[in-house]
Design a protein around this motif. Structure first.
Motif, mmCIF file in Angstrom:
data_model
loop_
_atom_site.group_PDB
_atom_site.id
_atom_site.type_symbol
_atom_site.label_atom_id
_atom_site.label_comp_id
_atom_site.label_asym_id
_atom_site.label_seq_id
_atom_site.Cartn_x
_atom_site.Cartn_y
_atom_site.Cartn_z
ATOM 1 N N UNK A 129 -0.590 -15.026 2.342
ATOM 2 C CA UNK A 129 0.872 -14.952 2.434
ATOM 3 C C UNK A 129 1.525 -15.671 1.258
ATOM 4 N N UNK A 130 0.932 -16.796 0.836
ATOM 5 C CA UNK A 130 1.482 -17.537 -0.311
ATOM 6 C C UNK A 130 1.203 -16.806 -1.635
ATOM 7 N N UNK A 131 0.028 -16.139 -1.711
ATOM 8 C CA UNK A 131 -0.343 -15.425 -2.947
ATOM 9 C C UNK A 131 -0.627 -13.979 -2.555
ATOM 10 N N UNK A 132 0.398 -13.137 -2.492
ATOM 11 C CA UNK A 132 0.237 -11.766 -1.996
ATOM 12 C C UNK A 132 -0.737 -10.914 -2.808
ATOM 13 N N UNK A 229 3.189 -4.999 -10.492
ATOM 14 C CA UNK A 229 4.067 -5.661 -9.523
ATOM 15 C C UNK A 229 4.637 -6.948 -10.112
ATOM 16 N N UNK A 230 5.696 -7.419 -9.520
ATOM 17 C CA UNK A 230 6.303 -8.671 -9.945
ATOM 18 C C UNK A 230 6.388 -9.605 -8.754
ATOM 19 N N UNK A 231 6.520 -10.887 -9.047
ATOM 20 C CA UNK A 231 6.656 -11.893 -8.009
ATOM 21 C C UNK A 231 7.595 -12.981 -8.492
ATOM 22 N N UNK A 248 -1.217 -16.986 -11.310
ATOM 23 C CA UNK A 248 -0.096 -16.061 -11.476
ATOM 24 C C UNK A 248 1.085 -16.782 -12.145
ATOM 25 N N UNK A 249 1.422 -16.342 -13.354
ATOM 26 C CA UNK A 249 2.607 -16.875 -14.015
ATOM 27 C C UNK A 249 3.817 -16.081 -13.547
ATOM 28 N N UNK A 250 4.975 -16.430 -14.055
ATOM 29 C CA UNK A 250 6.197 -15.784 -13.574
ATOM 30 C C UNK A 250 6.159 -14.283 -13.792
ATOM 31 N N UNK A 251 6.728 -13.593 -12.828
ATOM 32 C CA UNK A 251 6.939 -12.156 -12.865
ATOM 33 C C UNK A 251 5.629 -11.367 -12.732
ATOM 34 N N UNK A 252 4.932 -11.063 -13.816
ATOM 35 C CA UNK A 252 3.814 -10.124 -13.692
ATOM 36 C C UNK A 252 2.589 -10.494 -14.525
#
Length: 368
Positions: A129-132, A229-231, A248-252
């Motif tokens: 859930x924290x890291x989809x 995908x982005x986050x 995972x860095x920002x966005x993608x």
């Protein structure tokens, strides 16, 4: 007349030194850098030392202080999320007893390191859930104080900040003479204080002075993937059991790595076998990854000592020459505090470093 301070190397240590010293108008600060194989530009960027099982307490005190320094520098220089994000760290364990021991260690260390922040024991589903991105999660311990940093951007921003104050930058290879003379592409340059922040290249740099720095190079490779995908900015770093770190860095942007290759010397060639190994490690965690998503492979050279500990300070017989090396794979964590400690020494002439390292003589010897 201004005191001339010359820094060799613009990685995490050199850039931090320049940042602090450039604030003093009584100094003239110059930095030289060849820019080849720099570990700072090619590091995974995890800032989370608190759950390390390393027994070296001096190293732990240094790393803990380095992690605590980051938010201060970031706030002072107004760096954005693309450089540094304190989104937390998740360390996974498949065995329930190991997971509990990790959680207990975090609780114990928070007593003297409040920077750890919140501590939570997570199920595999909660980790996902924290890291989809994860398709194969394991249970883990989350600490909110963990962070990720883009070392290249961080050092670049510090140098730009310093240039606006009192820093002059030069590119090119420099060497030392047998008495510590500084030879640059512009000829011999005088200095009042010389700081060697050259990482794994300290050994060849000091050899003309008949000094052997007991450091060895270690090759490190990582892969960057650009995902469709982005986050958001709140996805934690994952330090998985048995696999490469998953950042995972920002966005993608996703980073997987890095390797620790002890037999490659100063080689900076990308290895297809290593690239495959890094991708396989990431794929075990996220089976939606494809090799076509690899945007680049980064290669750098770290400096290691026999006891895996960094060292810094003045040459025993030449207090005008300072150095730092041996930071290893935790260089982005310890680098800023080492840079600050060396800058403080230049400014005050005083130091109290015994809590952080063995005597610098431990890592130096006369050449035969």
């Amino acid at each position: 007349m201004k005191k001339q301070v010359t820094i060799i190397g613009s990685g995490i240590v050199g850039a931090t030194i320049a940042y602090y010293l450039s604030a003093d108008p009584t100094l003239s600060v110059t930095i030289y850098d060849e820019g080849i194989g720099q570990a700072t530009k090619n590091s995974a960027g995890i800032i989370s030392p608190w759950l390390s099982k390393r027994r070296n307490q001096r190293w732990y005190q240094l790393a803990k202080a380095g992690a605590a320094l980051y938010p201060e520098i970031v706030a002072d220089t107004q760096m954005g999320y693309s450089v540094y994000q304190q989104a937390g760290t998740i360390v996974t364990r498949s065995n329930a007893a190991d997971l509990q021991a990790l959680y207990d260690l975090a609780i114990e260390r928070r007593k003297v390191a409040p920077q750890i922040g919140e501590i939570e024991k997570l199920t595999a589903a909660e980790v996902q859930q924290r890291i989809p991105l994860l398709t194969n999660p394991q249970p883990g311990v989350f600490i909110s104080g963990g962070a990720r940093v883009d070392g290249d951007k961080f050092a670049h921003n510090l140098l730009k900040y310093a240039e606006k104050r009192n820093l002059v930058r030069h590119k090119g290879k420099v060497t030392l003479g047998d008495q510590g003379q500084l030879m640059t592409p512009h000829g011999q340059q005088n200095y009042d204080t010389l700081i060697l922040a050259v990482g794994a290249w300290l050994k060849p740099m000091l050899l003309p002075m008949h000094i052997v720095a007991k450091v060895r190079p270690q090759k490190g490779q990582l892969i960057e993937l650009q995902l469709p995908e982005t986050w958001g900015d709140d996805v934690p770093v994952l330090m998985p059991e048995g696999e490469r770190d998953f950042i995972p860095f920002t966005r993608s942007k996703l980073v997987v790595g890095a390797t620790h290759e002890n037999d490659q010397g100063y080689d900076l060639q990308v290895s297809d076998l290593v690239e495959d190994d890094l991708f396989a490690s990431g794929y075990k965690l996220d089976q939606n990854l494809t090799k076509a998503q690899i945007s680049q492979v980064k290669v750098g050279t770290r400096a290691y000592t026999a006891d895996f500990a960094p060292f810094f300070g003045a040459l025993p017989d030449n207090p005008h020459i300072l150095m730092a090396s041996g930071l290893g794979s935790s260089g982005l964590t310890t680098g800023p505090i080492i840079g600050k400690l060396l800058a403080d020494y230049v400014l005050t002439g005083a130091h109290d470093w015994d809590q952080y390292q063995l005597p610098i003589e431990t890592y130096l010897e006369d050449a035969d």
